[in-house]
Write an enzyme that holds these catalytic residues in place. Structure first.
Site, short mmCIF file in Angstrom:
data_model
loop_
_atom_site.label_atom_id
_atom_site.label_comp_id
_atom_site.label_asym_id
_atom_site.label_seq_id
_atom_site.Cartn_x
_atom_site.Cartn_y
_atom_site.Cartn_z
N HIS A 157 -3.17 -9.06 -13.92
CA HIS A 157 -2.16 -8.79 -14.34
C HIS A 157 -1.02 -9.68 -12.92
O HIS A 157 -2.02 -9.56 -11.30
CB HIS A 157 -1.54 -7.15 -13.67
CG HIS A 157 -0.42 -6.95 -13.89
ND1 HIS A 157 0.20 -6.45 -14.52
CD2 HIS A 157 0.70 -6.92 -12.98
CE1 HIS A 157 1.56 -5.87 -14.29
NE2 HIS A 157 1.72 -6.53 -13.40
N HIS A 173 -0.71 -0.13 -5.34
CA HIS A 173 -0.25 -1.51 -4.36
C HIS A 173 -0.07 -0.66 -3.03
O HIS A 173 0.16 0.24 -2.75
CB HIS A 173 -0.18 -2.03 -4.59
CG HIS A 173 1.62 -2.23 -5.19
ND1 HIS A 173 1.15 -2.07 -6.40
CD2 HIS A 173 2.66 -2.21 -4.71
CE1 HIS A 173 2.73 -1.16 -6.90
NE2 HIS A 173 3.67 -2.39 -5.55
N GLU A 218 10.58 -2.01 -1.67
CA GLU A 218 11.34 -2.42 -3.04
C GLU A 218 12.21 -1.08 -3.30
O GLU A 218 11.84 0.01 -3.53
CB GLU A 218 9.70 -2.25 -4.40
CG GLU A 218 8.73 -3.64 -3.35
CD GLU A 218 7.26 -3.01 -4.54
OE1 GLU A 218 7.57 -1.95 -5.50
OE2 GLU A 218 6.20 -3.67 -3.93
N HIS A 233 10.48 2.68 -2.97
CA HIS A 233 9.01 2.30 -2.09
C HIS A 233 8.86 2.08 -1.01
O HIS A 233 8.58 -0.20 -1.00
CB HIS A 233 7.76 2.27 -3.11
CG HIS A 233 7.76 3.05 -4.30
ND1 HIS A 233 7.84 2.63 -5.74
CD2 HIS A 233 7.77 4.59 -4.86
CE1 HIS A 233 7.41 3.53 -6.59
NE2 HIS A 233 8.00 4.46 -5.73
N HIS A 246 2.08 2.87 -3.66
CA HIS A 246 2.57 3.27 -5.20
C HIS A 246 1.60 2.82 -5.99
O HIS A 246 1.00 1.97 -6.15
CB HIS A 246 4.23 3.39 -5.11
CG HIS A 246 4.14 2.07 -4.66
ND1 HIS A 246 4.34 1.20 -3.32
CD2 HIS A 246 5.11 0.76 -5.62
CE1 HIS A 246 4.87 0.23 -2.82
NE2 HIS A 246 5.18 0.14 -4.38
#
Length: 451
Positions: free
Chosen positions: A304, A347, A353, A377, A383
């Site tokens: 990903h 992560h 963010e 976050h 999170h």
């Protein structure tokens, strides 16, 4: 021809043919447009006398000596000094600027909000702005603020510009019209608009009530990200950005101009509409962009990729590779990676963010993150997927799967984002959001094999 019969009508240039009717395509182009024939000087910027008795005036978005100067020449009925008089400070208590650190508010944490509800009171673009977070310092022109706007009423004989920032507008419901000095932009959900620092405009409601998100960028302008090995195609293509054609008002009517300057608001009274640019040329202009034209790229074999692969726009910080702000879009797309945990992995990182949901369901949080909602976050706080998302992705049949009916975005910044009092105490905060990870199970038992 030069005096509208409707007091809020703007005279526009003849419509362009084809799919760009009323707009000019391109990002950062050197545009030229005129609402009356011959109003735009050719071959020079500042003739001794302009046609129609217009005044030539330059609007600069960068220092004169910048590597790439951003400026627009305007040919207007009155110079801007006639749109300015004595200023009086006013209060817009819900619109905050950085630094805004409330000692009674804790910004350290993982936060999520339901949509901010309409109150039923009449609200304009100015009175309906609700600041959620601030970062950096508006006085040194670094950082940003994030807002939710709630708009039910059009601005009438009222105009605004920000000397502090450019605004990235992300509608979530309702339709707005931005009547700007340089032309008209109509905006609806699944589109965005960029309103440059110093641009004067009026906001009207086409379909309400209207709600959406705003990223207020104190720093360097948004630009298209470098593509690197991706090459010339996909992501956001420059031709899909649209700048307005010239439009103007010639109205003698008492009007108010509100200015945001160093985090404070001031207003001045004038006797006419300031939207009086009859022709202009340059590369410093508002634009709109249809998010449905964003072409995602991603992994087609395994793993990903980082969310930076979905960057639509970036505002540089001066530190190479680290943005003041990234605007990132997560829209419909195919998931095909083999032997891969497909949602975002767990992560924590140096960037802060703030996410918003325009419509549909976000794959990492199938519950609780609803259209109109937001999450935050902050830097270095962990999170990732909740238990249901993790278990579903870990055990699903990894055939090709299309994520349908989804469009979320992220305002990501290198600076910590501080919650405002409104975000902490008035906005519909989900107090139990942190608990969404509480039922994640320990799978490790010391024995080999997949669990």
């Amino acid at each position: 021809m030069n005096r509208p019969t409707n007091p809020h009508e703007m005279i526009q240039a003849p419509s362009l043919a084809g799919p760009h009717e009323g707009y000019m395509p391109g990002f950062g182009n050197d545009y030229e447009t005129e609402a009356l024939p011959g109003a735009l000087p050719q071959g020079m910027n500042s003739p001794q006398k302009c046609n129609y008795g217009l005044y030539g005036e330059q609007l600069s978005g960068t220092a004169f000596t910048a590597e790439r100067v951003e400026r627009t020449w305007c040919y207007r009925i009155r110079p801007s000094v006639k749109h300015s008089h004595r200023y009086e400070k006013i209060d817009l208590p819900y619109w905050k600027s950085a630094p805004c650190v409330d000692p009674d508010v804790t910004s350290l944490g993982q936060y999520r909000w339901d949509p901010v509800a309409h109150s039923g009171e009449p609200l304009t673009w100015l009175t309906g702005m609700r600041t959620m977070t601030t970062a950096g310092d508006v006085n040194t022109q670094v950082g940003m603020a994030s807002h939710v706007y709630l708009v039910t009423e059009s601005m009438k004989d009222s105009y605004f510009f920000s000397a502090d920032s450019e605004l990235l507008v992300v509608p979530q419901e309702g339709r707005l019209r931005f009547c700007t000095e340089l032309g008209i932009i109509d905006l609806e959900p699944k589109e965005i608009a960029i309103l440059p620092r110093g641009l004067l405009y009026r906001v009207e409601v086409l379909e309400g009530p209207a709600r959406g998100f705003v990223c207020e960028n104190y720093g360097q302008k948004f630009e298209l990200p470098g593509r690197g090995p991706i090459g010339a195609n996909c992501m956001a293509n420059p031709r899909d950005f649209k700048a307005p054609v010239a439009a103007y008002e010639d109205r003698e009517v008492p009007s108010t101009v509100t200015i945001k300057w160093c985090g404070q608001f001031h207003e001045t009274k004038i006797g006419h509409s300031p939207l009086d640019v009859v022709a202009w040329h340059g590369n410093y202009a508002p634009v709109k962009y249809d998010l449905r034209t964003y072409c995602p790229v991603g992994a087609i074999l395994f793993d990903h990729p980082d969310p930076s692969i979905f960057t639509v726009l970036t505002a540089p910080s001066g530190q190479p590779g680290t943005a003041n702000i990234d605007f990132v879009l997560f829209r419909e797309r195919w998931m095909v990676a083999e032997n891969t945990f497909r949602p975002p992995w767990y992560h924590k990182n140096i960037m802060s963010e703030l996410m918003g949901n325009i419509y549909g369901q976000y794959d990492a949080k199938p519950q609780g993150f609803i259209p109109g909602g937001m999450s935050l976050h902050n830097m270095m706080l962990p999170h990732g997927p909740d238990k249901n998302a993790f278990e579903g992705a870990s055990n699903s049949n990894l055939g090709p799967e299309k994520l349908e009916n989804t469009m979320s975005f992220m305002f990501e910044t290198r600076f910590p984002q501080h919650l405002t009092e409104f975000a902490a105490k008035e906005a519909p905060l989900q107090d139990d959001y942190i608990d969404c990870w509480s039922d994640i199970e320990k799978k490790f038992d010391g024995t080999p094999g997949l669990k």
